[in-house]
Design an enzyme around this catalytic site. Structure first.
Site, PDB file in Angstrom:
ATOM      1  N   CYS A  62      -1.967   2.400   0.010  1.00 23.57           N
ATOM      2  CA  CYS A  62      -3.037   1.446  -0.275  1.00 23.57           C
ATOM      3  C   CYS A  62      -3.904   1.885  -1.452  1.00 23.57           C
ATOM      4  O   CYS A  62      -4.456   2.988  -1.434  1.00 23.57           O
ATOM      5  CB  CYS A  62      -3.902   1.297   0.979  1.00 23.57           C
ATOM      6  SG  CYS A  62      -5.406   0.356   0.729  1.00 23.57           S
ATOM      7  N   TYR A  69      -3.162  -9.006  -6.766  1.00 19.99           N
ATOM      8  CA  TYR A  69      -2.943  -9.644  -5.468  1.00 19.99           C
ATOM      9  C   TYR A  69      -3.016 -11.164  -5.590  1.00 19.99           C
ATOM     10  O   TYR A  69      -2.244 -11.883  -4.952  1.00 19.99           O
ATOM     11  CB  TYR A  69      -3.972  -9.144  -4.454  1.00 19.99           C
ATOM     12  CG  TYR A  69      -3.660  -7.770  -3.928  1.00 19.99           C
ATOM     13  CD1 TYR A  69      -2.961  -7.598  -2.737  1.00 19.99           C
ATOM     14  CD2 TYR A  69      -4.042  -6.636  -4.633  1.00 19.99           C
ATOM     15  CE1 TYR A  69      -2.655  -6.340  -2.262  1.00 19.99           C
ATOM     16  CE2 TYR A  69      -3.745  -5.366  -4.171  1.00 19.99           C
ATOM     17  CZ  TYR A  69      -3.045  -5.222  -2.981  1.00 19.99           C
ATOM     18  OH  TYR A  69      -2.729  -3.974  -2.521  1.00 19.99           O
TER      19      TYR A  69
END
Length: 339
Positions: A50, A181
């Protein structure tokens, strides 16, 4: 990893929206939120996959907080209960004694909104989540935990530079950190094209900014560099192909590629990066994008160790401080995740 959801866009498709952090308590020197800085009291839960969690892992190492703030690493592959501790013996975190990070969330608040995300800081004595505020966490590590910093720790958020750092970080977040994203999870062509154009427009401006300076703000590494690095180091491995941010590769921009290698080769950055975790998480968890769950063999990561020559621009990575020492025993990245 931050949870996101889809919302209506102007074009009738679903636009990616990042869920805000629900638990925004701060751990501070004066304990004003009820959580005072104390050595050994808290545990940082992170995933090397992440980018948001990687910020905290890098900051912790640069500041020398390993003894003060312990680290739990999750499996890069989530199941229906999200982040799990299957990398540890017996599938339980050895300090918190839990199988899933969700258990710490539930001890803090039953039926909480927003899902389960990393980075997260857990209060060890109570087993409760303290915060999952990924935007504030690293700033507090730099400014509120100073009494526990190692000797020679850098000032990652210097007071006289904060306005400029904040401005740069806001642009990087909107167009790069979160922009990839918005492109990757777009469900409409125009939505995707707008997001992708924003990503590369900002990268081009950052490349121009960094052409004559070694770091984003001032002459030393700051929080702004950490936040850009965690996206750049994932760019060719996952964002270029998996998220369709493929106008060009990082390796094709001379300035950004050299800048990213400079940071990667700086103690505290590359020695926290696990390319195996990164690739397996993105390609195997995002089944809506990659239903076959096949993980690509490339790209070859060995280029991260090639000379960058950025030292010719001057600057001092740690200012008047010093680099961190060797990686703490037990926290080394396995060989399969390194260049």
């Amino acid at each position: 990893m931050r949870d996101g959801r889809a919302g209506n866009s102007a074009y009738g498709h679903q636009a990616f929206e990042r869920s805000p952090s629900h638990f925004t308590d701060r751990i501070t020197a004066d304990g004003r939120d009820g959580w005072p800085v104390e050595p050994g009291r808290y545990r940082l839960v992170a995933s090397r996959a992440c980018p948001w969690a990687s910020r905290a892992v890098i900051s912790r190492r640069l500041l020398g907080l390993e003894d003060a703030l312990s680290l739990a690493l999750t499996d890069p592959i989530q199941d229906d209960r999200s982040w799990r501790f299957t990398l540890d013996p017996g599938g339980r975190d050895p300090v918190l004694g839990i199988r899933y990070l969700a258990e710490a969330y539930e001890r803090r608040e039953k039926d909480h909104p927003g899902g389960v995300s990393v980075p997260a800081v857990v209060d060890v004595p109570s087993g409760q989540l303290v915060t999952n505020d990924y935007q504030r966490l690293t700033l507090d590590l730099a400014t509120e935990w100073t009494a526990l910093h190692r000797a020679g720790a850098p000032d990652l958020y210097p007071h006289r530079r904060r306005d400029e750092i904040d401005s740069v970080m806001a642009e990087v977040y909107e167009d790069v950190n979160n922009g990839v994203y918005r492109a990757g999870f777009a469900t409409g062509q125009r939505e995707y094209e707008q997001a992708c154009a924003s990503v590369f427009g900002r990268l081009e401006r950052l490349s121009s900014r960094l052409a004559g300076r070694r770091y984003l703000v001032g002459e030393t590494i700051t929080e702004a560099d950490i936040r850009l690095f965690t996206t750049l180091v994932r760019f060719d491995a996952v964002y270029h192909g998996h998220f369709k941010c493929n106008r060009w590769k990082l390796t094709e921009d001379r300035v950004l590629w050299a800048y990213a290698r400079d940071l990667f080769q700086t103690p505290g950055f590359g020695d926290t990066v696990d390319f195996d975790h990164i690739k397996r998480h993105y390609y195997q968890v995002h089944t809506g994008i990659n239903p076959t769950r096949i993980v690509p063999l490339g790209p070859d990561p060995s280029g991260w160790l090639t000379p960058h020559h950025r030292e010719e621009l001057g600057g001092r990575p740690f200012g008047d401080g010093t680099p961190p020492g060797p990686v703490r025993a037990g926290e080394e990245v396995p060989a399969r995740g390194r260049p």
